[in-house]
Design an enzyme around this catalytic site. Structure first.
Site, mmCIF file in Angstrom:
data_model
loop_
_atom_site.group_PDB
_atom_site.id
_atom_site.type_symbol
_atom_site.label_atom_id
_atom_site.label_comp_id
_atom_site.label_asym_id
_atom_site.label_seq_id
_atom_site.Cartn_x
_atom_site.Cartn_y
_atom_site.Cartn_z
ATOM 1 N N GLY A 269 5.247 -2.613 -1.114
ATOM 2 C CA GLY A 269 4.300 -3.426 -0.544
ATOM 3 C C GLY A 269 2.696 -3.264 -0.964
ATOM 4 N N GLY A 270 2.748 -3.212 -2.329
ATOM 5 C CA GLY A 270 1.496 -2.760 -3.240
ATOM 6 C C GLY A 270 0.559 -3.961 -3.205
ATOM 7 N N ASP A 292 6.024 -6.714 -3.804
ATOM 8 C CA ASP A 292 5.491 -7.257 -2.667
ATOM 9 C C ASP A 292 6.275 -8.461 -2.292
ATOM 10 O OD1 ASP A 292 3.471 -8.610 -0.720
ATOM 11 O OD2 ASP A 292 2.475 -6.447 -0.963
ATOM 12 N N ASP A 323 11.657 -7.644 -0.996
ATOM 13 C CA ASP A 323 11.402 -7.633 0.467
ATOM 14 C C ASP A 323 11.763 -6.106 0.889
ATOM 15 O OD1 ASP A 323 11.788 -7.171 3.270
ATOM 16 O OD2 ASP A 323 12.929 -9.099 3.394
ATOM 17 N N LYS A 339 1.480 2.322 0.909
ATOM 18 C CA LYS A 339 0.024 2.547 1.302
ATOM 19 C C LYS A 339 -0.390 1.417 2.320
ATOM 20 C CE LYS A 339 -4.619 2.346 -0.380
ATOM 21 N NZ LYS A 339 -5.017 1.025 -0.160
ATOM 22 N N HIS A 343 1.913 1.322 9.141
ATOM 23 C CA HIS A 343 0.933 1.142 10.458
ATOM 24 C C HIS A 343 1.043 -0.449 10.610
ATOM 25 C CE1 HIS A 343 -3.242 0.016 8.299
ATOM 26 N NE2 HIS A 343 -2.307 -0.584 7.830
HETATM 27 C C1 SAM Z 1 -1.910 -4.021 4.903
HETATM 28 S S1 SAM Z 1 -1.137 -4.593 3.294
HETATM 29 C C2 SAM Z 1 -1.252 -3.303 2.112
HETATM 30 C C3 SAM Z 1 -1.332 -3.664 0.848
HETATM 31 C C4 SAM Z 1 -1.391 -2.437 -0.105
HETATM 32 N N1 SAM Z 1 -0.327 -1.510 -0.107
HETATM 33 C C5 SAM Z 1 -2.912 -1.790 0.072
HETATM 34 O O1 SAM Z 1 -3.114 -0.674 0.877
HETATM 35 O O2 SAM Z 1 -3.899 -2.338 -0.317
HETATM 36 C C6 SAM Z 1 0.718 -4.716 3.515
HETATM 37 C C7 SAM Z 1 1.088 -5.619 2.388
HETATM 38 O O3 SAM Z 1 2.759 -5.781 2.940
HETATM 39 C C8 SAM Z 1 3.213 -6.865 2.206
HETATM 40 N N2 SAM Z 1 4.470 -7.158 3.048
HETATM 41 C C9 SAM Z 1 4.497 -7.714 4.116
HETATM 42 N N3 SAM Z 1 5.758 -7.979 4.451
HETATM 43 C C10 SAM Z 1 6.686 -7.503 3.156
HETATM 44 C C11 SAM Z 1 8.034 -7.370 3.144
HETATM 45 N N4 SAM Z 1 9.051 -7.652 4.070
HETATM 46 N N5 SAM Z 1 8.311 -6.741 1.999
HETATM 47 C C12 SAM Z 1 7.190 -6.702 1.085
HETATM 48 N N6 SAM Z 1 5.936 -6.520 1.387
HETATM 49 C C13 SAM Z 1 5.568 -7.167 2.465
HETATM 50 C C14 SAM Z 1 2.106 -7.751 2.563
HETATM 51 O O4 SAM Z 1 2.300 -8.930 1.748
HETATM 52 C C15 SAM Z 1 0.716 -6.978 2.225
HETATM 53 O O5 SAM Z 1 0.519 -7.158 0.896
#
Ligand code: SAM
Length: 460
Positions: A269-270, A292, A323, A339, A343
């Site tokens: 989820g980077g 991501d 995912d 990161k 939350h």
């Molecule tokens: C709050 S952001 C955090 C991004 C990064 N880790 C940072 O700290 O800047 C949450 C991230 O989770 C990703 N996300 C949401 N659902 C997801 C999924 N099912 N699988 C992978 N990534 C996902 C979003 O696209 C987003 O980039």
């Protein structure tokens, strides 16, 4: 009582002398409250000792105020917070900080400020006066207002004519802080009013879902075509949160140097690779993979083609659509990073994310969860966990009290939007244990950098 007043006053005087001599000896400047805000004016706080002294002074001053103010007045300041948020929204939506940046030191009459955006000058003056009572704007003469450092951060720094001509792109190419302000005071403010309804709701809906009568999650709602501006602004606001963290925070979060050549680090989820790019640049012996959703990693790869083409070409950095609710495809990771992910999700979903990582972990894999670790407001530590954190001195609250409020606000925000949370170390330990991870170390930072707190866990 008298003794605690003297203790608090002493903390203020001792740390003020310390801060003044530290800054003088290091050639740093403490900015005046009435100065226009600039990023450089915060340079003194990049010095850890200066930041700590400032945090103690602020915490002590706020505790002293809570001790000596009539309790009804202190309480009013808390439960009346919605009024201040409303005034901030008026000021930001009317571009007052940008107008006053152009007006300079002498300020501008509220009628003239109002004329630029077509709002009522007399009503605007009352909003600005209410905020100026907290040093956000200042009234230089009756109904004439100027910026302070506090109102300055509410401005994008863009020319007013440009914003008025094209309000939809107000936040483009900005640090993202004003996007956060707008998001909170425009949309989330409505949701905050439904906190009580949410905790009583038999359907378990978030306050956001009740307020907006919305079955979708916050993310799903933002993806609706009519919310295109909100989604765009949300992306920029994430950058704003990133900008509030020290730029080298991820480099200090772990002994990356000690990892063997070609160790695989997966940022799950980077996002568009902010952390991944920083790590791959600083530690070229690592193989960093940013995962991501497909759309996000495609955007990240495009950004990286410009900002770090060598990383992509050498294979030190790669992007992968994945995912995180499904099995983790990388089975040889030295480190998984999560990161600002957990939350956003209810515990049941957070547990799935953690279990998918555990399923692909080797016995040596480490998990680094980065986010805010919410401090208990008592002096009690989580047993069996090494905690790298300097508590504030007595009689202050251990977590620096009012000098350290953002994490608690974020916690309620996460509850309001997602039915999720910022974790205490106890919550974090319990959740990770259920997913087969054991917390070994928590590295909490002293305010104001304390929403970048790495928690290190290993497979049970
Ligand atoms: C709050 S952001 C955090 C991004 C990064 N880790 C940072 O700290 O800047 C949450 C991230 O989770 C990703 N996300 C949401 N659902 C997801 C999924 N099912 N699988 C992978 N990534 C996902 C979003 O696209 C987003 O980039």
């Amino acid at each position: 009582m008298a003794e605690s007043i003297l203790q608090l006053s002493k903390l203020i005087t001792d740390n003020s002398s310390h801060l003044v001599s530290l800054t003088a000896s290091r050639g740093l400047t403490i900015p005046h409250l009435n100065e226009q805000y600039t990023e450089e004016s915060e340079n003194f706080r990049k010095d850890a000792q200066c930041a700590e002294a400032a945090a103690i002074i602020v915490a002590a001053a706020l505790q002293l105020a809570a001790t000596l103010s009539p309790p009804q007045q202190s309480a009013y300041a808390i439960f009346g917070g919605a009024c201040k948020a409303s005034s901030v929204r008026v000021a930001v939506d009317s571009h007052v900080p940008e107008i006053l940046l152009e007006a300079g030191e002498q300020g501008l009459h509220a009628d003239k400020i109002a004329a630029k955006t077509g709002v009522d000058g007399k009503l605007l003056a009352r909003h600005l006066r209410s905020l100026s009572n907290h040093h956000m704007f200042r009234e230089v003469s009756p109904n004439v207002f100027a910026n302070t450092r506090l109102s300055g951060v509410l401005g994008t720094g863009k020319p007013v004519d440009q914003i008025v001509a094209n309000p939809e792109s107000k936040h483009d190419d900005t640090s993202g802080f004003v996007a956060i302000v707008e998001q909170l005071t425009r949309d989330l403010h409505n949701a905050f009013a439904y906190g009580l309804d949410s905790i009583k709701d038999p359907l378990g809906r978030s306050a956001f879902q009740i307020a907006f009568n919305e079955p979708l999650t916050f993310y799903g709602w933002m993806e609706k075509p009519e919310n295109a501006y909100r989604l765009h602004r949300f992306g920029i606001s994430m950058r704003g949160f990133g900008a509030m963290q020290p730029p080298d925070a991820i480099e200090k979060a772990h002994s990356w140097d000690a990892l063997p050549q070609d160790s695989v680090v997966v940022d799950v989820g980077g996002g568009v690779g902010t952390v991944g790019i920083a790590l791959a640049k600083a530690f070229p012996h690592l193989k960093v993979v940013v995962q991501d959703t497909l759309a996000v990693v495609e955007a990240g790869e495009n950004i990286c083609k410009n900002s770090f083409p060598k990383g992509l070409a050498s294979g030190r950095l790669s992007f992968q659509g994945h995912d995180f609710f499904t099995p983790q495809p990388i089975k040889n990771a030295s480190i998984f990073i999560l990161k600002n992910i957990l939350h956003n999700w209810h515990d049941t979903q957070a547990l799935t994310i953690l279990r998918q990582l555990r399923g692909s972990a080797t016995p040596e894999t480490k998990l680094i969860v980065v986010g805010t670790v919410i401090g208990y407001n008592c002096r009690e530590h989580a047993k069996g966990v090494e905690s790298v954190y300097k508590e504030a001195p007595e009689p202050l609250l251990p977590n620096y009290g009012g000098a350290n409020d953002m994490g608690y606000t974020m916690d309620i925000t996460m509850m309001t939007i997602f039915n999720a949370k910022e974790f205490t170390i106890g919550d974090m330990k319990a959740l990770l244990e259920q997913a087969g991870w054991r917390v070994v170390r928590v590295q909490r930072s002293v305010p104001p950098h304390n929403f970048f707190d790495p928690v290190i866990a290993v497979p049970v």
